[in-house]
Design a protein around this motif. Sequence first.
Motif, PDB file in Angstrom:
ATOM      1  N   ALA A 240      10.583   3.485-129.568  1.00  0.00           N
ATOM      2  CA  ALA A 240      11.627   4.377-129.048  1.00  0.00           C
ATOM      3  C   ALA A 240      11.283   4.941-127.677  1.00  0.00           C
ATOM      4  CB  ALA A 240      11.870   5.520-130.021  1.00  0.00           C
ATOM      5  N   ASP A 241      10.027   4.845-127.276  1.00  0.00           N
ATOM      6  CA  ASP A 241       9.613   5.465-126.019  1.00  0.00           C
ATOM      7  C   ASP A 241      10.380   4.916-124.816  1.00  0.00           C
ATOM      8  OD1 ASP A 241       7.865   7.078-127.359  1.00  0.00           O
ATOM      9  OD2 ASP A 241       6.065   5.932-126.847  1.00  0.00           O
ATOM     10  N   LYS A 242      10.606   3.608-124.785  1.00  0.00           N
ATOM     11  CA  LYS A 242      11.297   3.006-123.645  1.00  0.00           C
ATOM     12  C   LYS A 242      12.787   3.331-123.631  1.00  0.00           C
ATOM     13  CE  LYS A 242       8.207  -0.946-122.911  1.00  0.00           C
ATOM     14  NZ  LYS A 242       8.107  -2.436-122.830  1.00  0.00           N
ATOM     15  N   ALA A 243      13.308   3.724-124.765  1.00  0.00           N
ATOM     16  CA  ALA A 243      14.741   4.008-124.852  1.00  0.00           C
ATOM     17  C   ALA A 243      15.064   5.469-124.607  1.00  0.00           C
ATOM     18  CB  ALA A 243      15.265   3.600-126.226  1.00  0.00           C
ATOM     19  N   ASP A 244      14.060   6.309-124.515  1.00  0.00           N
ATOM     20  CA  ASP A 244      14.280   7.744-124.401  1.00  0.00           C
ATOM     21  C   ASP A 244      14.814   8.129-123.030  1.00  0.00           C
ATOM     22  OD1 ASP A 244      14.257  10.392-125.295  1.00  0.00           O
ATOM     23  OD2 ASP A 244      12.316  10.765-124.369  1.00  0.00           O
ATOM     24  N   LYS A 245      15.670   9.115-123.033  1.00  0.00           N
ATOM     25  CA  LYS A 245      16.186   9.702-121.802  1.00  0.00           C
ATOM     26  C   LYS A 245      15.940  11.197-121.880  1.00  0.00           C
ATOM     27  CE  LYS A 245      19.955   6.319-121.545  1.00  0.00           C
ATOM     28  NZ  LYS A 245      21.432   6.153-121.549  1.00  0.00           N
ATOM     29  N   ALA A 246      15.889  11.827-120.727  1.00  0.00           N
ATOM     30  CA  ALA A 246      15.604  13.262-120.701  1.00  0.00           C
ATOM     31  C   ALA A 246      16.587  14.045-121.572  1.00  0.00           C
ATOM     32  CB  ALA A 246      15.646  13.767-119.270  1.00  0.00           C
ATOM     33  N   ALA A 247      17.845  13.604-121.585  1.00  0.00           N
ATOM     34  CA  ALA A 247      18.869  14.323-122.346  1.00  0.00           C
ATOM     35  C   ALA A 247      18.702  14.158-123.852  1.00  0.00           C
ATOM     36  CB  ALA A 247      20.257  13.843-121.928  1.00  0.00           C
ATOM     37  N   ASP A 248      17.912  13.170-124.259  1.00  0.00           N
ATOM     38  CA  ASP A 248      17.735  12.919-125.689  1.00  0.00           C
ATOM     39  C   ASP A 248      16.766  13.908-126.332  1.00  0.00           C
ATOM     40  OD1 ASP A 248      19.449  10.727-125.670  1.00  0.00           O
ATOM     41  OD2 ASP A 248      17.852   9.353-125.093  1.00  0.00           O
ATOM     42  N   GLN A 253      19.125   7.797-129.546  1.00  0.00           N
ATOM     43  CA  GLN A 253      19.932   7.003-130.472  1.00  0.00           C
ATOM     44  C   GLN A 253      19.741   5.544-130.089  1.00  0.00           C
ATOM     45  OE1 GLN A 253      24.068   8.108-130.818  1.00  0.00           O
ATOM     46  NE2 GLN A 253      24.645   6.082-131.592  1.00  0.00           N
ATOM     47  N   LEU A 254      19.293   4.743-131.028  1.00  0.00           N
ATOM     48  CA  LEU A 254      19.023   3.336-130.772  1.00  0.00           C
ATOM     49  C   LEU A 254      20.109   2.458-131.375  1.00  0.00           C
ATOM     50  CD1 LEU A 254      15.196   3.238-131.649  1.00  0.00           C
ATOM     51  CD2 LEU A 254      16.273   3.835-129.461  1.00  0.00           C
ATOM     52  N   SER A 255      20.354   1.326-130.731  1.00  0.00           N
ATOM     53  CA  SER A 255      21.296   0.367-131.303  1.00  0.00           C
ATOM     54  C   SER A 255      20.536  -0.551-132.254  1.00  0.00           C
ATOM     55  CB  SER A 255      21.938  -0.469-130.203  1.00  0.00           C
ATOM     56  OG  SER A 255      20.976  -1.321-129.591  1.00  0.00           O
TER      57      SER A 255
END
Length: 333
Positions: A240-248, A253-255
């Motif tokens: 999940a680290d690569k999918a994280d955004k500051a707003a998360d 949320q992953l697909s």
Amino acid sequence: MAHPPVRLRPIVRAVSAATAVLAAVTVVAGCSSSPSASGPSSSSSVAASTTAAAASFPVTVNASNGKVTVKSAPQHIVSLSPTATEDLYAVGAGKQVVAVDQTSNYPSGVPVTSLSGLTPNLEAIVKYQPDLVVASQDSGGLVAGLTKLGVPVLIEPAAATLDAAYAQIEQIGRATGHADQAAQTVSGMKTKIAAAVKQAGNSHADLSYYWEISANPYYSATSATFVGQIASLFGLKNIADKADKAADGGYPQLSQEYIVAAQPQLVFLSDNEASDGGQSPAVVAARPGWSGILAVKTRQIVGLNDDEASRWGPRLPELVAQIAQAVEKASGK
């Protein structure tokens, strides 16, 4: 431990105004507290259990809501947080607890009530004549309302680190007259966690994992979150680290396509219980398109204890042990 949006429930109603609370106190001031049948023993028994600690009061602790002074050993504690409830019993203050919120379910026999930590009702709280209230957040004017009534409130929010979790236990120990047992509790936790990490090893960057908080949508937890830091004790790679955004806020949320493509070798389910949708290892393995995931192929799907995975109290060693067992199995140890 900060929670993702999907695990939070909206606040549906505000607490009564301070004037209403003051009026309620006038009515109940002369009444005795009304703990449930599974609650603590009599006041005399509680007083006896706290006599030895009485000399350490008054005591001031630096809680999330600032410096809080507890003038004397509390004998009527109300807990509005499941983690705080576990902390209180772990440090030996269980006999002083007269009421806990509706989501507190451990240890067995705690005096569960309809009280809520998310939407606290001050009138309902003061009926238990508390001399200390512990909560994880200051909702609905909880601190201001009870402070006006002379009731000290400790706000112990979701821990961001293990050290913060330990500090809360020690703080609750001091505030309740059980500093020594709190220190022993923390020491025992550290010893158990260190032993589990040593046994499984802390250099497993070759093992990737997916931490599932919910399904449809799929919310996960990154290494920056509390549970992510727990998993990082073993050096695991978080997909999940690569999918994280500051707003998360650490809970992206992953697909389904992203998860399948990432090929996690371990899947940890913190939504394993039926009340959370029943996302058991068997359910996950049967999801359309998931049969090709490495963790599914090798049966490395771990159904965690949901409560242990969402709290930051004395049962953390059990959570670490579950992860350690999965790591050992996946690494062939």
